[in-house]
Write an enzyme that holds these catalytic residues in place. Structure first.
Site, PDB file in Angstrom:
ATOM      1  N   SER A   1     -13.950  20.960  -6.885  1.00 20.76           N
ATOM      2  CA  SER A   1     -12.983  20.599  -5.843  1.00 20.76           C
ATOM      3  C   SER A   1     -12.862  19.089  -5.709  1.00 20.76           C
ATOM      4  CB  SER A   1     -13.398  21.209  -4.502  1.00 20.76           C
ATOM      5  OG  SER A   1     -13.383  22.620  -4.588  1.00 20.76           O
ATOM      6  N   GLU A   2     -13.972  18.395  -5.944  1.00 23.18           N
ATOM      7  CA  GLU A   2     -13.945  16.931  -5.852  1.00 23.18           C
ATOM      8  C   GLU A   2     -13.054  16.342  -6.931  1.00 23.18           C
ATOM      9  OE1 GLU A   2     -16.777  18.868  -5.703  1.00 23.18           O
ATOM     10  OE2 GLU A   2     -16.759  18.653  -3.517  1.00 23.18           O
TER      11      GLU A   2
ATOM     12  N   GLU B   1     -13.999  24.724 -14.032  1.00 19.20           N
ATOM     13  CA  GLU B   1     -12.678  24.210 -14.444  1.00 19.20           C
ATOM     14  C   GLU B   1     -12.259  23.047 -13.556  1.00 19.20           C
ATOM     15  OE1 GLU B   1      -9.857  26.731 -16.179  1.00 19.20           O
ATOM     16  OE2 GLU B   1     -11.271  28.388 -16.415  1.00 19.20           O
TER      17      GLU B   1
END
Lengths: 263, 387, 330
Positions: B366-367, B363
């Site tokens: 983090s990047e 989903e």
């Protein structure tokens, strides 16, 4: 069928309790209060009777204002409405007093089945149910582990757990039943049920609404009083056995013979 | 500012905690060691109203708000991240888009069965060559009379094996990027859709992750979700809600790690005392607790904004980013606190460690979350990619 | 109100229940302060054998309330008889054993008479003209001391195994008074269809002196056979914690704990039981606790008098052998 379920709010049995320094009771700070789990089984029994016969399930409780939360749990499980009798004069009422108050409420409601939990887990007493049956003049069946109501709803055959066996008892309706945990598996309050319960009414009554005097049912009328609450006697520290299987067996045998004296 | 939960929230949280503890927790380890779809648990969850929590009551849902939603998911994930994944996908990635973008007819046709457990949903967006760059996906949908014909391959589809209702994103227009994409509700019984490879994963093993193959898959025109060309918008707004669910998942995993590590530290004896008395362990637990609390507060703040009707994209990204990194860090520490036993499958912390990793990836990695947040802060009004 | 102490004698198959006889000892200890007679109240039909069995156990008087309608216990029949008798004779205290029957009957009678009632009593004393009882509360996490106040009789429902069985050689020859019983069949609204006894190889848990209990550490249903074997050797009953019941290894009536039975045997031998609070609530009243577990951190060791960290699959069979050997030598 008109079904009444009596409910009590008690401390959560999963949590440890703290006794007040003066031993007058438990320290209620931070204590989670829930519906007595025997009453969950009673509520479930009521809901199943309603599924079988139609009608309504009304919850009744005697307690302080916060007992409404326990009633909300029952409403979230699916009960139709709830009545709380809350009155400061009831502080210190004994079980017979509580049963009298419940009887006064229930007498004003049509009732075919009055269902209570077998005991409540705070005072571990099995008194209110049978006393309530007496005040209502109803036949009773206590510690019901199995319930079969006849198709016409005129009576039931129940199984009661007795020492070493099961008693099969026929009881005509209207009747009062107190239920064992083995009777059923209470449903979780569903999330839609919790949201709907917000909109259901909890009627609050005082002793005056019921035409009861504090002197009849309150602390003044109570025949029992808690003098002191103490922690259970601390167990003497035990000892651990060191060594292999042979040594363990020998140590246990010696314990059974010399200390426990059962051999 | 009132940090108190409402009575309903507390009742919902208590009910789901009890459900998770009694019904999910005892089976969680087995579901990971010998992964099978927890059909019985999902049916019980459906009976509780957990499969369509935010769906309005009139369509069979529970009508719970966003704060209630994240509280539920934290409790579920604390017991089993795998079970919670199955449930959150059904809720945020399938029911939600139908609620917000579906026609009345589509809502009536699909929501009740998705809420009751009669159907399970899955979400088909990612493709082998299009992960973070999802908006350049290549699956296509061509209009053919009263039907659409879909072609393409979707991967990493959670619930791919068991689901019968799939939200599928495919390119319908010539415009590049998000504007050429449309969303469809595709049932597995439609001709031309099949389950391909089923992946073996590092964690959340009881939820299936599969390839969905569309080969001239015939979808009735009435199953187009939203207007043509709005698929990108649907996908992105759906992901905001999805990120709330993943933030809650990560908070649940972090809390599980914290609770187990704390109990272990209190009972494990070394050098004549419990290891919880050593500063090294205390500092780890303090940091785990602080970060988990912070993650939970970010989660609740984002949920609160959602139920206020405010745009909450940045806050959802922050919650997901922080919670997932917290889960990874906290589970890592938990394994360390358990020492050798942390490495052994008899103890749950190695599973939490493996389960946590996915929260930093799916989903939106983090990047990607950092890009979303940065853009929001820099208030870029024109975006080159649609994240 | 008089100073007599009544003991309600529950009976089955022509024999008084053990707890009813224990209460005669309780009555004895109360009578030293109260000074009244110890009266055994025996309701039923064809109760001569029961009367004879009670006779030598220390009662001063036996009230026999005999009627064919009392052949089987019913709430209406027995409540009427006991309430009438108490009203007529005004004892100070009525002791009832905490059994299914006692718990069904006592509150009904208390409500009818307006009597003070205290249940689950562990100990009873007479202090300053009042009954003082101790009883477990909050699922055995606390002990409550309760005073019964006010005029009129007090009904105390007392737990089994709290008082010793009186010797059956009391020099007293109690006076047997047969009370007239007036009962109308129409007033008895419930009817017992049958009483099914649960046939068990071993003794019922509630009555057992020694209980051997298995937990998750038993690993499977077939392994309970080694506990059965030790139980046969020891003359013990077999129970379990909750996980074996939930896993379907043993039937529900084995369960000891918050969702099962509460037991207080002389010895509780916990095998492969971790000792969760919900289980402890059901057995922490045991006089002696022995725990065998391979996990040294099992909470059960904190309440055990004797703890063994070891393999129960090795220890239990060898213990059974050792017990049989020890018994054969006596």
């Amino acid at each position: 069928m008109n079904i009444i379920v009596c409910v009590k709010q008690v401390p959560d049995t999963e949590a440890p309790i703290r006794i007040t320094p003066d031993g007058s009771g438990i320290d209620e700070t931070g204590v989670t209060l829930v519906m007595n789990y025997y009453d969950e089984h009673a509520t479930e029994a009521g809901l199943r009777l309603r599924e079988q016969f139609g009608g309504t399930v009304t919850l009744v409780s005697v307690g302080p204002e916060r007992a409404k939360e326990a009633l909300r749990t029952g409403l979230a499980m699916g009960a139709d409405d709830a009545v709380l009798v809350s009155d400061p004069a009831l502080n210190g009422a004994d079980h017979l007093g509580v049963a009298r108050v419940l009887a006064a409420v229930i007498k004003t409601l049509p009732h075919d089945a009055v269902i209570c939990g077998k005991l409540s887990t705070d005072d571990n007493a099995t008194t209110v149910g049978a006393a309530l049956a007496e005040y209502l003049g109803l036949p009773q069946a206590t510690a019901v582990a199995h319930l079969e109501v006849d198709a016409a709803g005129t009576g039931a055959v129940v199984h009661r757990e007795v020492e070493g066996g099961v008693e099969v008892l026929a009881v005509p309706f209207p009747a009062l039943l107190t239920v064992e945990r083995s009777l059923n598996e209470p449903r979780y309050p569903s999330l839609p049920g919790i949201m709907k319960a917000k909109r259901k009414e909890i009627k609050t009554l005082t002793l005056e609404n019921l035409g009861l005097a504090a002197a009849e049912v309150g602390a003044a009328a109570a025949r029992t009083a808690l003098v002191r609450l103490s922690p259970p006697p601390a167990r003497k520290a035990g000892r651990m056995v060191e060594g292999d299987t042979e040594q363990a067996v020998a140590a246990i045998l010696a314990f059974l013979v010399d200390e426990a004296k059962v051999l | 500012m009132d940090f108190q939960l409402t009575d309903e929230h507390r009742m919902i949280q208590a009910t789901v905690r009890e459900f998770a503890t009694k019904e999910i927790l005892p089976r969680a380890a087995a579901l990971d060691h010998s992964p099978t779809f927890p059909a019985e648990i999902i049916q019980k969850a459906a009976a509780l109203g957990l499969m369509g929590m935010i769906v309005p009551e009139r369509y069979g849902g529970a009508g719970v708000d966003a704060v209630g939603y994240v509280l539920v998911h934290e409790e579920l994930a604390r017991a089993s991240a795998g079970v919670q994944t199955i449930i959150t996908v059904n809720n945020s990635l399938v029911c939600d888009p139908i609620v917000y973008f579906g026609t009345e007819e589509q809502k009536r046709r699909y929501l009740p069965r998705l809420c009751s457990g009669a159907s399970l949903g899955c979400y088909c967006l990612t493709e082998p060559a299009h992960g973070s760059d999802a908006m350049s996906l290549q699956a296509s949908a061509r209009r053919d009379g009263g039907e659409w014909s879909l072609r393409g391959t979707k991967v990493f589809v959670t619930n791919g094996v068991e689901a019968d209702v799939c939200i599928v994103y495919a390119r319908t227009g010539p415009e590049p990027g998000a504007r050429g994409i449309s969303a469809f509700i595709v049932e597995k019984r439609f001709p031309g859709i099949s389950v391909g490879k089923v992946e073996k994963k590092l964690g959340i093993k009881c939820s299936s992750t599969a390839e969905i193959v569309l080969n001239d898959c015939r979808v009735p025109a009435s199953n187009l979700l939203g207007e043509p060309g709005t698929g990108g918008k649907i996908a992105l707004s759906t992901l905001d809600g999805g990120r709330l669910g993943i933030a809650a998942q990560a908070v649940g995993i972090a809390r599980a790690a914290l609770e187990e590590a704390t109990a272990y530290a209190a009972s494990r004896q070394q050098f004549g005392r419990s290891i919880g008395e050593f500063q090294a362990i205390q500092w780890m637990l303090a940091d785990m607790a602080t970060r988990t609390d912070a993650a939970r507060l970010l989660m609740l703040r984002a949920a609160y904004l959602r139920q206020q009707g405010t745009r909450y994209t940045r806050e959802a990204s922050m919650a997901k980013l922080f919670a997932s990194e917290t889960a990874m860090w906290a589970t890592h520490k938990a394994v360390q606190i358990f020492g050798g036993y942390g490495y052994i499958q008899d103890y749950p912390v190695e599973r939490y460690f493996r389960d946590a990793k996915i929260t930093e990836i799916y989903e939106g990695t983090s990047e990607v979350q950092r890009l979303v947040i940065a853009r929001s802060i820099l208030q870029m009004t024109k975006v080159t990619s649609d994240w | 109100m008089g100073a007599d102490i009544w003991v309600y004698i529950e009976h089955a198959e022509a024999a008084p229940k053990k707890v009813s006889l224990e209460l005669l000892s309780c009555a004895r200890s109360l009578s030293t302060e109260l000074g009244g007679n110890i009266v055994a109240f025996v309701p039923g039909s064809k109760i001569d054998q029961v009367i004879a069995a009670v006779g030598s156990r220390g009662a001063d008087i036996i009230y026999a309330a005999e009627h064919p309608l009392l052949d089987t216990y019913t709430t209406d029949g027995y409540a009427a008889v006991l309430a009438d008798a108490v009203r007529a004779e005004s004892p100070a205290i009525v002791l009832v054993g905490s059994t299914a029957q006692g718990r069904d009957l006592a509150p009904r009678v208390a409500a009818r008479l307006g009597a003070g009632i205290v249940t689950d009593c562990a100990t009873l004393a007479w202090r300053d003209g009042k009954v003082l009882a101790t009883r477990p509360m909050y699922t055995r996490k606390a002990i409550g001391t309760v005073r019964v106040t006010g005029g009129g009789p007090c009904i105390a429902v007392v737990l089994p195994a709290m008082y010793p069985l009186p010797d059956a050689d009391s020099p007293r020859r109690p006076e047997v008074r047969r009370r007239p019983v007036h009962l109308d069949g129409k007033a008895i609204r419930t009817s017992v269809r049958e009483v099914k006894s649960v046939h068990r190889e071993t003794i019922p848990l509630i009555e057992a002196n020694v209980i051997i209990s298995g937990g998750r550490g038993m690993k499977g249903p077939e392994n309970f056979a080694i506990l059965d074997d030790l139980a046969r050797a020891l003359g013990a009953a077999v129970g379990s914690s909750r996980p074996p019941v939930d896993s379907g290894w043993v039937p529900h009536d084995y369960e000891i704990g918050q969702t099962g039975k509460t037991v207080s045997p002389q010895v509780y031998l916990a095998c492969g039981i971790s000792g969760a609070p919900q289980h402890l609530a059901g057995m922490s009243g045991s006089k002696y606790i022995v725990a065998i577990n391979k996990d040294p951190n099992a909470p059960m060791f904190q309440v055990a008098d004797l703890g063994v960290v070891g393999d129960l699959f090795e220890i239990i069979p060898k213990l059974a052998e050792a017990v049989r050997k020890a018994k054969s030598q006596h």
